[in-house]
Design a protein around this motif. Structure first.
Motif: not given
Length: 450
Positions: A190-199, A210-215, A401-406
């Motif tokens: 999920q983080r990988r997809v959002i990171k690529e779409l952000a650009a 889940k109270n927004g802990v992921e997004l 690919a490993n994509t950290s939250l940071r």
């Protein structure tokens, strides 16, 4: 002699510590020579040969010659890649692509490669992809992508087991479901997809019950975000209102008549003029079960609103530029009415490690029984590894690919100025004042109704 020893020792160290470098320096040449030399004997040993033609047998019998040899499939080309080799093979009459796919394990042992897969590229020709090492152990996405890889709503997500790149193309596969047990790596994907779409110039909309802990950490790049089930129902219905307004714009701009060129007739947003084309919306739902479960009568009504809105978005959203990415641990009929109807609209299927076979059947039961089995064999120590199934019945193993939250947060903050303001979803815009001011967002004009 000392130089030879040093070269051999260096090759051994590279193979142990950096298998990719070992392959590019030593392995690719050795493997290509081995395949070329052993090709005939391997095809014969793997039962991939056919008997000589009746004409040759007749001529040999008339002239008293020895019995002709078995016919080999023709090796058209050998193409080295950064992870292995690719062979083009012309099949003999009477062979089909299934013969080669059934013999991939035998080919792997015979050629001494790590992984072998095959697919039919055109009638009578198969491509055999071989990898020289475990490319999914330490995923390294290639810096250079093939031609046409970049584009709006097309992002590189993971690496396939044959060394190729797996792309999430929303234009071809508008809606997708991603399953997986806790700790299987759904959040990595999920983080990988959002990171690529952000650009890209797209609007990101999130539902995280889940109270927004992921997004919530990625909120600077989100045009709308709901962190509880009640807000999610209102957000989904607002998206339906936006979808209906976009359809009105498309209908108004069609102007179908005899003097209108064919290229100007459209049934989706991509045929609209640039100044009228609304921004595409990618809706990410972190845990679908939280929208489907209920305990009281009020929660049941809220659940029905959410499911009906989701089904409508899945059925009609593609032409309006609304795409769905749904994540969950299970996605079966036990979640209630409408879930199986929604699942039928989700073309993309991905499953991370699951704890039982029935969970993988929810994703691949109508695609391939082999994909169902493969999803249950994913190891616990490889988060992000998954099985992807296609509507054609094909499937493959991938690992994101490993994509950290940071890293994801940094990408979203960097491209916060690309976040469009959607008037229909303005009340769901996340509050990001706590982390400092956000760059001014581009305000999109609301589609005008007919």
């Amino acid at each position: 002699m000392l130089a030879v020893v040093l070269v051999v020792a260096g090759a051994g160290v590279l193979r142990w510590r950096c298998p990719a470098w070992f392959w590019m320096t030593f392995g690719v040449l050795y493997a290509a020579v081995r395949v070329r030399v052993r090709y005939a004997s391997v095809m014969d040993a793997c039962d991939l040969t056919v008997a000589a033609s009746r004409f040759r047998l007749t001529v040999a019998r008339w002239l008293g010659w020895s019995v002709p040899r078995q016919r080999l499939p023709r090796l058209l080309w050998i193409k080295p890649t950064r992870t292995g080799l690719r062979l083009g093979v012309r099949m003999c009459p009477g062979q089909d692509a299934f013969d080669f796919s059934a013999a991939t394990d035998r080919l792997r042992h015979a050629f001494g490669m790590y992984q072998v897969t095959s697919r039919e590229t055109k009638s009578g020709t198969v491509e055999i992809a071989m990898t020289g090492y475990d490319v999914l152990k330490r995923v390294q996405m290639p810096v250079r992508r093939e031609r046409g890889a970049r584009g709006v709503l097309r992002v590189a997500v993971a690496l396939c087991e044959d060394g190729s790149v797996h792309y999430r193309d929303y234009r071809q596969v508008p809606h997708a479901i991603t399953l997986g047990a806790s700790g299987s790596g759904k959040s990595v994907t999920q983080r990988r997809v959002i990171k690529e779409l952000a650009a890209q110039r797209v609007a990101l909309v999130g539902v995280d019950c889940k109270n927004g802990v992921e997004l919530a950490p990625l909120a600077r790049r989100f045009s709308a975000l709901a962190d509880d089930a009640d807000a999610a129902a209102d957000l989904l219905e607002a998206l339906v209102v936006r979808m209906e307004a976009i359809y009105q714009v498309i209908r108004r701009e069609q102007r179908v008549s005899a003097d209108v060129p064919d290229a100007e007739i459209t049934a989706d947003i991509w045929g609209l003029p640039e100044h009228l084309r609304p921004v595409p919306v990618v809706l990410t739902i972190d845990e679908i079960a939280e929208l489907a479960l209920y305990t009281t009568a009020a929660e049941k009504k809220r659940r029905e609103r959410s499911v009906v809105a989701l089904v409508r978005l899945a059925q009609l959203g593609r032409a309006a530029g609304i795409f769905l990415d749904i994540y969950g641990q299970r996605f079966g009929s036990e979640l209630g009415d409408g879930i199986t109807m929604l699942r039928a609209q989700l073309t993309g299927r991905m499953s991370h490690r699951v704890n039982d076979e029935s969970s993988s059947k929810m994703a691949f039961g109508d695609i391939s029984p082999h994909a169902v089995f493969a999803a249950t064999q994913i190891r616990n120590d490889r988060p992000g590894m998954a099985v992807v199934g296609y509507s054609s019945g094909e499937w493959t193993r991938i690992r994101a690919a490993n994509t950290s939250l940071r890293e994801a947060v940094t990408a979203c903050n960097k491209h916060a100025d690309l976040t469009p303001v959607l008037p229909e979803l303005a009340r769901f815009r996340p509050d990001v004042d706590a982390g400092g001011p956000v760059a001014a967002a581009a305000v999109e004009s609301a589609p005008a109704p007919v």
